[in-house]
Scaffold this active site. Structure first.
Site, short mmCIF file in Angstrom:
data_model
loop_
_atom_site.label_atom_id
_atom_site.label_comp_id
_atom_site.label_asym_id
_atom_site.label_seq_id
_atom_site.Cartn_x
_atom_site.Cartn_y
_atom_site.Cartn_z
N LYS A 41 -36.11 5.61 18.20
CA LYS A 41 -36.07 4.33 18.89
C LYS A 41 -35.29 3.32 18.06
O LYS A 41 -35.44 3.25 16.85
CB LYS A 41 -37.49 3.82 19.11
CG LYS A 41 -37.59 2.45 19.77
CD LYS A 41 -38.07 1.29 18.94
CE LYS A 41 -38.37 1.40 17.52
NZ LYS A 41 -38.60 0.11 16.80
N PRO A 53 -37.19 9.21 8.88
CA PRO A 53 -37.96 8.61 7.80
C PRO A 53 -39.16 7.83 8.34
O PRO A 53 -39.13 7.34 9.47
CB PRO A 53 -36.96 7.70 7.09
CG PRO A 53 -35.87 7.47 8.08
CD PRO A 53 -35.81 8.68 8.95
N VAL A 54 -40.19 7.73 7.53
CA VAL A 54 -41.42 7.04 7.91
C VAL A 54 -41.33 5.58 7.48
O VAL A 54 -40.70 5.26 6.47
CB VAL A 54 -42.64 7.74 7.26
CG1 VAL A 54 -43.93 6.98 7.52
CG2 VAL A 54 -42.74 9.17 7.77
N ALA A 55 -41.97 4.69 8.27
CA ALA A 55 -41.92 3.24 8.00
C ALA A 55 -40.47 2.78 7.92
O ALA A 55 -40.03 2.18 6.95
CB ALA A 55 -42.67 2.90 6.72
N GLY A 107 -38.57 1.58 11.03
CA GLY A 107 -38.08 0.81 12.15
C GLY A 107 -37.51 1.64 13.28
O GLY A 107 -36.86 1.12 14.18
N LEU A 108 -37.78 2.95 13.25
CA LEU A 108 -37.27 3.86 14.28
C LEU A 108 -38.35 4.34 15.23
O LEU A 108 -38.11 5.20 16.07
CB LEU A 108 -36.59 5.06 13.62
CG LEU A 108 -35.34 4.76 12.79
CD1 LEU A 108 -34.83 6.01 12.10
CD2 LEU A 108 -34.24 4.16 13.67
N GLY A 109 -39.56 3.80 15.06
CA GLY A 109 -40.66 4.23 15.93
C GLY A 109 -40.95 5.70 15.80
O GLY A 109 -41.34 6.34 16.78
N ALA A 134 -42.52 7.73 18.62
CA ALA A 134 -41.68 8.70 19.32
C ALA A 134 -42.36 10.06 19.37
O ALA A 134 -42.30 10.77 20.38
CB ALA A 134 -40.31 8.81 18.64
N ASP A 186 -45.11 0.43 20.38
CA ASP A 186 -43.86 1.09 20.78
C ASP A 186 -44.09 2.35 21.61
O ASP A 186 -43.14 2.89 22.20
CB ASP A 186 -43.04 1.49 19.54
CG ASP A 186 -42.36 0.30 18.88
OD1 ASP A 186 -42.28 -0.76 19.52
OD2 ASP A 186 -41.93 0.44 17.73
#
Length: 265
Positions: free
Chosen positions: A8, A89-91, A93-95, A99, A128
């Site tokens: 995301k 990656p975690v944390a 900003g890609l949800g 997702a 999200d």
């Protein structure tokens, strides 16, 4: 069953005010990249979650993982053995977690259908998650859970995601927001909003994670259509006029940074 948990991105993110419940009133334009984590599920005596991939080690509590929580909220018989390949990656900003949960919702819909209150269940898992269930370009208001369709004239646009390999938790970034309402998100098509919008969390995020500014500067040096931070960071994205331009930019980016190339869905 197999599903991709599409990354995301927020093409624009306007924070309007802090709410009394501690959340923030915002306006955002969600979009999704055709790449992300990958999940597969097969029947099992009980629910089991196996995590692998580059960022598997960042999920230190698989039973508290949002995928496990989603499985616990949705009917599926008997149980499922789920394999999660953690490529995002975690944390970041890609949800990523949202997702992953959205992919579980789609699997359950494919298996036997979702309950009528699926949106309520998704909202309880994370702001999200409702958008990630369909994973299509849309407008989000409220805390991001109130969704509306939009003219999507960016579908198929080449995109490059870049992260400085620094995790950044969402809470501190929102807390660092200065509380100034800089105005509503513009109207129009997805392209109109992306080009004219902004991300109000960029400044607070850079204050907490200065390498974000380096990523944005590097992306802007590659002559993209637009370069912006996604969500609360630290991942940034750039849109390009062609795959060749995107791939050329990817070759110029710091090789120590994480990156993923794809197209908008």
């Amino acid at each position: 069953m197999h599903e991709t948990a599409y990354a995301k991105i927020n093409l624009a993110l306007h924070v309007r005010r802090r709410r009394e419940d501690g959340y923030h009133e915002l306006e955002t334009l969600f979009a999704f990249v055709d790449q992300g984590d990958r999940l597969s599920a097969s029947p099992a005596a009980r629910d089991v979650l196996h995590v692998k991939g580059e960022f598997a080690g960042a999920l230190d509590d698989p039973f508290g993982n949002i995928v496990a929580k989603a499985l616990g909220k949705l009917k599926h018989v008997p149980g499922w053995s789920v394999s999660l390949e953690k490529n995002l990656p975690v944390a970041a900003g890609l949800g990523g977690g949202s997702a992953d949960a959205g992919a579980i919702f789609r699997m359950v819909r494919q298996w036997g259908g979702l309950p009528e209150n699926w949106h309520e269940i998704a909202t309880a898992l994370g702001a999200d998650v409702p958008a990630c269930v369909e994973s299509v370009t849309c407008l989000g208001t409220g805390t991001g859970t109130d969704l509306a369709p939009i003219e999507d004239d960016l579908k198929g646009t080449p995109v490059l995601l870049v992260n400085p390999r620094v995790p950044l938790a969402t809470g501190p970034v929102f807390k660092a927001w200065d509380g100034v309402d800089r105005g509503a998100m513009p109207s129009g098509s997805a392209r109109d909003i992306a080009l004219s919008g902004r991300n109000d969390l960029e400044g607070p995020a850079i204050g907490l994670c200065p390498p974000i500014a380096d990523v944005l500067a590097a992306l802007n040096d590659t002559a993209p259509l637009i370069a912006r931070m996604s969500g609360s960071g630290a991942t940034c994205f750039a849109l390009y006029a062609s795959e060749a331009a995107r791939d050329g930019a990817a070759a110029e980016i710091n090789p120590e940074w994480w990156q993923m190339a794809g197209k908008l869905r």
